[in-house]
Design a protein around this motif. Sequence first.
Motif, short mmCIF file in Angstrom:
data_model
loop_
_atom_site.label_atom_id
_atom_site.label_comp_id
_atom_site.label_asym_id
_atom_site.label_seq_id
_atom_site.Cartn_x
_atom_site.Cartn_y
_atom_site.Cartn_z
N LEU A 110 0.88 -1.21 0.00
CA LEU A 110 0.04 0.08 0.12
C LEU A 110 0.57 1.23 0.19
N GLY A 111 2.07 1.27 0.39
CA GLY A 111 2.94 2.27 0.67
C GLY A 111 2.33 3.70 1.34
N GLU A 112 2.35 4.63 0.61
CA GLU A 112 2.12 5.97 1.37
C GLU A 112 0.55 5.86 1.56
N LYS A 113 -0.08 5.00 1.06
CA LYS A 113 -1.62 4.75 1.16
C LYS A 113 -2.19 4.52 2.38
N PHE A 114 -1.11 3.54 3.09
CA PHE A 114 -1.67 3.21 4.42
C PHE A 114 -1.74 4.24 5.33
N ASP A 115 -2.64 4.16 6.25
CA ASP A 115 -2.94 5.25 6.98
C ASP A 115 -2.80 4.78 8.59
N GLY A 116 -2.23 3.51 8.75
CA GLY A 116 -2.41 2.70 9.88
C GLY A 116 -3.31 1.56 10.46
N ASN A 117 -4.44 1.76 9.40
CA ASN A 117 -5.51 0.95 9.72
C ASN A 117 -5.79 0.07 8.55
N LEU A 118 -5.44 -1.26 8.51
CA LEU A 118 -5.43 -2.14 7.53
C LEU A 118 -6.95 -2.62 7.46
N ARG A 119 -7.70 -2.30 6.24
CA ARG A 119 -9.10 -2.66 6.01
C ARG A 119 -9.20 -3.76 5.19
N ARG A 120 -10.64 -4.36 5.47
CA ARG A 120 -10.73 -5.63 4.46
C ARG A 120 -10.70 -5.46 3.17
N ARG A 121 -11.01 -4.24 2.55
CA ARG A 121 -10.75 -3.96 1.13
C ARG A 121 -9.50 -4.06 0.77
#
Length: 337
Positions: free
Chosen positions: A253-264
Amino acid sequence: MQKKPIFIALASLLAAVLAALAFFYTAVSSPLTLPRTPLEFDIEPGSGLRAVARQLTAAGIAIDADVFVVLGKFGGAEKSIKAGSYALDQPISARELLAKLTRGDVTQTDVVFIEGWTLKQVRERLDAHPDIRHDTRGLSDAELLQRITGDAQPPAAAEGLFAPDTYSFPKRASDLDLLARAWRAQQRHLAQEWAARAADLPYRDPYEALIMASIIEKETGRDADRPLVAAVFVNRLRLGMPLQTDPTVIYGLGEKFDGNLRRRDLTSDTPYNTYTRRGLPPTPIAMPGRASLHAALHPADSRALYFVARGDGSSVFSTTLDAHNAAVARYQKVATR
């Protein structure tokens, strides 16, 4: 009748020479006046004796430049002075100072690269370090690796190729030199572990073992669990099961990861999504330590295919999906793996 004037002249010359020698000895042996202690100063690369004397004077050291130059030339030190950062905790003589400079008795500091860090984190730590010369700023990871390896075509990715450790270095050392040390250390560790690897592992080459070690590094909260975590992923590789490990998805996910891994996120395909793709990801996802390298190449003798975190840093390992779901219900309430 002329012997007496000649004797007087020779005596005067000898007295002058002895006086000069006494002055020189006192000048090089007496403690130098310092503006403060401790006193830090730098000697620039390529500095000759005269330039060194100017740098010492600029730092506030009360040294006679002519005396220092003569002392250096007399001692053959003109090409022996080492560049770097130095510190004086107390006044010392010019002779002692010159010896310190020719020994290269520079001040040391260190930088720590943490297991599980990405190369981005390593470079940020180097960029923020006040005692490092920043020669790699502006270089891409590929350019950085090319400088280190000297290869026209270095490995496709630099991730994971550097060994986590505490690296001591003289102040003003180059970040490129530090990274080269870390790269050589990781190459050495990987070669040693690969040479002593267990039999019948599902890796085609040492690089795949490095990839696995990076996953183990990110998935392990307790050292004792490393061989079992390795066993789970090795067993899955052997069976053709997807690894289904969250850290690879996060890396993808790189920079798109905001600290919360979602099912999608688990169903959104990337080269690093080990839920949507079988096998190992294309590169390491972090910097594995020696213990994770060892675990990747010496997994536990276990048939476990699943694990779930207890919440205290340790994990529960299961050989069947039913047992795993029961562990998840007990420790996490929702299935995460």
